[in-house]
Design an enzyme around this catalytic site. Structure first.
Site, PDB file in Angstrom:
ATOM      1  CB  VAL A  26       1.999 -12.215   7.504  1.00  0.00           C
ATOM      2  CG1 VAL A  26       3.460 -12.415   7.129  1.00  0.00           C
ATOM      3  CG2 VAL A  26       1.095 -12.803   6.424  1.00  0.00           C
ATOM      4  CD  GLU A  74       5.850   0.254  11.923  1.00  0.00           C
ATOM      5  OE1 GLU A  74       6.432   0.884  12.800  1.00  0.00           O
ATOM      6  OE2 GLU A  74       5.503   0.725  10.828  1.00  0.00           O
ATOM      7  CD  GLN A 127      -7.106  -5.539   0.264  1.00  0.00           C
ATOM      8  OE1 GLN A 127      -6.307  -6.471   0.281  1.00  0.00           O
ATOM      9  NE2 GLN A 127      -7.650  -5.036   1.356  1.00  0.00           N
ATOM     10  CB  SER A 182      -1.854  -9.104   7.372  1.00  0.00           C
ATOM     11  OG  SER A 182      -1.024 -10.209   7.115  1.00  0.00           O
ATOM     12  CB  CYS A 200      -1.681   0.281   8.630  1.00  0.00           C
ATOM     13  SG  CYS A 200      -0.499   1.606   8.618  1.00  0.00           S
ATOM     14  CG  ASN A 239      -0.385  -0.186   2.495  1.00  0.00           C
ATOM     15  OD1 ASN A 239       0.781  -0.536   2.602  1.00  0.00           O
ATOM     16  ND2 ASN A 239      -1.143   0.054   3.527  1.00  0.00           N
ATOM     17  CD  GLU A 274      -6.315  -4.019   8.552  1.00  0.00           C
ATOM     18  OE1 GLU A 274      -5.845  -5.161   8.399  1.00  0.00           O
ATOM     19  OE2 GLU A 274      -5.606  -3.009   8.722  1.00  0.00           O
TER      20      GLU A 274
HETATM   21  P1  NAP Z   1       0.625  -9.227   4.087  1.00  0.00           P
HETATM   22  O1  NAP Z   1      -0.168 -10.155   3.281  1.00  0.00           O
HETATM   23  O2  NAP Z   1       0.853  -9.508   5.508  1.00  0.00           O
HETATM   24  O3  NAP Z   1       2.028  -9.068   3.332  1.00  0.00           O
HETATM   25  C1  NAP Z   1       3.025  -8.181   3.766  1.00  0.00           C
HETATM   26  C2  NAP Z   1       4.377  -8.666   3.286  1.00  0.00           C
HETATM   27  O4  NAP Z   1       4.698  -9.903   3.915  1.00  0.00           O
HETATM   28  C3  NAP Z   1       4.444  -8.927   1.786  1.00  0.00           C
HETATM   29  O5  NAP Z   1       5.712  -8.573   1.312  1.00  0.00           O
HETATM   30  C4  NAP Z   1       4.239 -10.433   1.729  1.00  0.00           C
HETATM   31  O6  NAP Z   1       4.739 -11.007   0.556  1.00  0.00           O
HETATM   32  C5  NAP Z   1       5.033 -10.873   2.943  1.00  0.00           C
HETATM   33  N1  NAP Z   1       4.702 -12.207   3.448  1.00  0.00           N
HETATM   34  C6  NAP Z   1       3.554 -12.922   3.269  1.00  0.00           C
HETATM   35  N2  NAP Z   1       3.648 -14.113   3.911  1.00  0.00           N
HETATM   36  C7  NAP Z   1       4.876 -14.157   4.506  1.00  0.00           C
HETATM   37  C8  NAP Z   1       5.558 -15.121   5.313  1.00  0.00           C
HETATM   38  N3  NAP Z   1       5.001 -16.294   5.637  1.00  0.00           N
HETATM   39  N4  NAP Z   1       6.798 -14.823   5.759  1.00  0.00           N
HETATM   40  C9  NAP Z   1       7.376 -13.649   5.458  1.00  0.00           C
HETATM   41  N5  NAP Z   1       6.781 -12.694   4.683  1.00  0.00           N
HETATM   42  C10 NAP Z   1       5.541 -12.944   4.224  1.00  0.00           C
HETATM   43  O7  NAP Z   1       0.013  -7.761   4.045  1.00  0.00           O
HETATM   44  P2  NAP Z   1      -0.530  -7.003   2.757  1.00  0.00           P
HETATM   45  O8  NAP Z   1      -1.732  -7.725   2.293  1.00  0.00           O
HETATM   46  O9  NAP Z   1       0.568  -6.798   1.790  1.00  0.00           O
HETATM   47  O10 NAP Z   1      -0.860  -5.567   3.382  1.00  0.00           O
HETATM   48  C11 NAP Z   1      -2.021  -5.285   4.070  1.00  0.00           C
HETATM   49  C12 NAP Z   1      -1.848  -5.372   5.563  1.00  0.00           C
HETATM   50  O11 NAP Z   1      -0.736  -4.612   6.005  1.00  0.00           O
HETATM   51  C13 NAP Z   1      -3.010  -4.811   6.337  1.00  0.00           C
HETATM   52  O12 NAP Z   1      -3.375  -5.665   7.375  1.00  0.00           O
HETATM   53  C14 NAP Z   1      -2.496  -3.505   6.909  1.00  0.00           C
HETATM   54  O13 NAP Z   1      -3.132  -3.059   8.050  1.00  0.00           O
HETATM   55  C15 NAP Z   1      -1.081  -3.816   7.135  1.00  0.00           C
HETATM   56  N6  NAP Z   1      -0.279  -2.587   7.159  1.00  0.00           N
HETATM   57  C16 NAP Z   1       0.195  -2.120   8.345  1.00  0.00           C
HETATM   58  C17 NAP Z   1       0.941  -0.955   8.402  1.00  0.00           C
HETATM   59  C18 NAP Z   1       1.473  -0.408   9.699  1.00  0.00           C
HETATM   60  O14 NAP Z   1       2.392   0.408   9.662  1.00  0.00           O
HETATM   61  N7  NAP Z   1       0.968  -0.795  10.850  1.00  0.00           N
HETATM   62  C19 NAP Z   1       1.211  -0.256   7.231  1.00  0.00           C
HETATM   63  C20 NAP Z   1       0.701  -0.756   6.039  1.00  0.00           C
HETATM   64  C21 NAP Z   1      -0.034  -1.938   6.018  1.00  0.00           C
HETATM   65  P3  NAP Z   1       3.763 -11.287  -0.726  1.00  0.00           P
HETATM   66  O15 NAP Z   1       3.366  -9.956  -1.236  1.00  0.00           O
HETATM   67  O16 NAP Z   1       4.624 -12.007  -1.663  1.00  0.00           O
HETATM   68  O17 NAP Z   1       2.604 -12.083  -0.192  1.00  0.00           O
END
Ligand code: NAP
Ligand code: MG
Length: 481
Positions: free
Chosen positions: A231, A249, A330, A228, A283, A151, A384
């Site tokens: 993860v 985060e 999404q 997320s 987020c 994002n 969320e």
């Molecule tokens: P995600 O599915 O958790 O993926 C985040 C990253 O982790 C991606 O690079 C993903 O790779 C990688 N990943 C997935 N499975 C993994 C594993 N088993 N081991 C290590 N890395 C792994 O999150 P998203 O769908 O990209 O983003 C949305 C989420 O991020 C939302 O829940 C949002 O709230 C959160 N977020 C939080 C913040 C904050 O600062 N608190 C900021 C932005 C977003 P792939 O893309 O290859 O799956």
């Protein structure tokens, strides 16, 4: 287009698998924006080896020298806002003005971190005995793995890589699969800024393979992850086995509390902007409104006025103020939550529909949506969504608002709109969230600590000086003469 590659030991390399995966334009999924490496454990091993072998030399490079590189990197980011902004929009969909703003913000954060390279570190202590001095210094961890979501494909990586480098660590980085292109551009800028080879390495591929390998490599001493909560919990578990430090985060369900605020027009403007920028895929997006019964009718009208001004369309079109969702997953999630809202008896006041017949050929466009009279127990009010859906929950009093605000697993950010200082004070003290915004939306600044409570975060806050706590480790030194 030239083939997209990993960046390892200062070289642009093909993945060992020789395989690539396409990324599609979310505003027109018939268009492939690029093919990106499907890396495997061998690529990760090469990248971690490069970072490991560069760690001592980089740690011993004087801070002001590291700062010069980071300053050049920040300058290159500033010169690239148009080009890199367009890449961001093409791969993840947000409006170009938001993408350009993101690149500018990344440059500011990189500049702050360049400054960190010359700021004082450590403490001196009075000694218990004569002829002995005691002090602490903070040293880099060594190799850190950084993993980011799609994002904010520029600012989130920079928020990890810049402090890692500033504090003397070397880096392996895995971007989200959807936004590998931005990360390639970032590494081209790091290369042009003169970063020595091996100090930062880019490995593109799936989280399950590449991300997992990085976390499990015992040469990696820290993992900074944004994404997320699911993860994040898995990463925390894997890292714990090796006592690897983590900075997580994670997700949020950020409330806007409107509790006796005169200027409802201003509140509505702040809320809608913070809720729907990036199509709600932030987020820190405000993702529920808790409003006193006595102000609810008027606030909802104001929110509807603001939502009515939103122009949904492709992010590159000049008139667009809200782009598509990032991908089919999404999009389906948002559709599911909207259906839940409609079935729940909540009152649909805006949007609620998809804007195309076939999202997979026409783009993942969904109307900005507002539900009123949402029950506090509804999934809309507690989970969320990560999309353009704003539920309004009406409350009888301040205590109830605070209790509902805390009634989720998350605790990232909250906005409080009130003219009553006692209400503001009660909310600030009692809401269990990492960031509280009084009378404005959930926008952060480039030098102020950023992080979450409960399931929204774990480990040291990022942005600004709290990054030190994660990227460095203390050493106590006693000297006798
Ligand atoms: P995600 O599915 O958790 O993926 C985040 C990253 O982790 C991606 O690079 C993903 O790779 C990688 N990943 C997935 N499975 C993994 C594993 N088993 N081991 C290590 N890395 C792994 O999150 P998203 O769908 O990209 O983003 C949305 C989420 O991020 C939302 O829940 C949002 O709230 C959160 N977020 C939080 C913040 C904050 O600062 N608190 C900021 C932005 C977003 P792939 O893309 O290859 O799956
Ligand atoms: Mg994901």
């Amino acid at each position: 287009m030239s083939p997209n590659r990993n960046f390892i030991r200062g070289d642009w390399r093909e993945p060992r698998s020789g395989e690539y995966d396409p990324v599609y334009d979310p505003a027109d999924p018939t268009v492939v924006v690029g093919e990106f490496p499907r890396s495997n454990a061998e690529d990760v091993d090469e990248a971690v080896s490069a970072a490991h072998e560069s760690a001592v030399d980089w740690a011993e490079t004087p801070g002001p020298k590291r700062a010069e590189i980071l300053r050049r990197f920040a300058g290159l980011l500033e010169q690239s806002t148009g080009e890199l902004g367009e890449i961001v929009t093409r791969e993840m969909g947000k409006p170009l003005t938001e993408s350009v703003g993101e690149v500018e913000r990344a440059a500011q954060e990189a500049r702050f971190m360049a400054g960190e390279c010359s700021r004082p570190f450590g403490h001196t202590y009075p000694s218990e005995v004569r002829d002995t001095r005691c002090k602490t210094v903070r040293e880099p961890l060594g190799v850190v793995a950084t993993i980011s979501p799609w994002n904010f494909p520029v600012v989130t990586p920079v928020r990890k890589i810049a402090p890692a480098l500033a504090y003397g660590n070397t880096v392996v980085f895995k971007p989200a699969s959807q936004t590998s292109w931005s990360s390639i551009y970032l590494f081209e800028l790091l290369e042009r800024a003169g970063l020595p080879s091996g100090v930062a390495n880019l490995v593109i591929g799936s989280g399950r393979v590449v991300g997992n390998e990085m976390v499990e490599d015992d040469r990696v001493r820290g993992v900074s992850f944004t994404g997320s909560t699911n993860v994040g919990v898995r990463i925390n578990r894997a890292a714990a086995d090796q006592l690897t430090r983590v900075q997580l985060e994670l997700g949020g369900k950020n409330p806007a509390l409107v509790l006796g605020f005169d200027d409802l027009e201003r509140a509505a403007r702040e809320i809608v902007s913070a809720a729907l920028k990036c199509s709600g895929q932030r987020c820190t997006a405000l993702s529920r409104v808790l409003v006193l019964d006595s102000q609810a009718d008027e606030l909802v009208e104001r929110l509807l006025d603001e939502i009515g001004q939103i122009e949904v369309g492709p992010g590159l079109a000049e008139t667009t103020t809200m782009g598509p969702l990032v991908d089919e997953d999404q999009f389906e999630t948002v559709v599911r939550f909207v259906r839940t809202g409609k079935d729940s008896g909540a009152e649909l006041r805006a949007g609620g529909e998809v804007l195309v017949d076939d999202p997979n050929t026409e783009g993942y466009f969904h109307e900005p949506t507002l539900f009123d009279h949402v029950a506090r127990t509804s999934p809309l009010a507690r989970e969320e969504i990560f999309g353009p859906v704003l539920p309004v929950v009406r409350v009888a009093n301040v205590e109830q608002a605070i209790s509902i605000a805390n009634d989720t697993e998350y605790g990232l950010a909250a906005s409080v709109f009130s003219d009553n200082p006692r209400t503001v004070e009660a909310c600030t003290r009692q809401i269990d969230a990492g960031m509280i915004h009084i009378n404005h939306g959930t926008a952060s600044q480039a030098h102020v600590p950023f992080g979450g409570h409960k399931s929204s975060g774990h480990g040291a806050y990022s942005i600004g000086q709290t990054a030190r706590e994660f990227y460095t480790i203390p050493k106590a030194i006693y000297t006798k003469w």
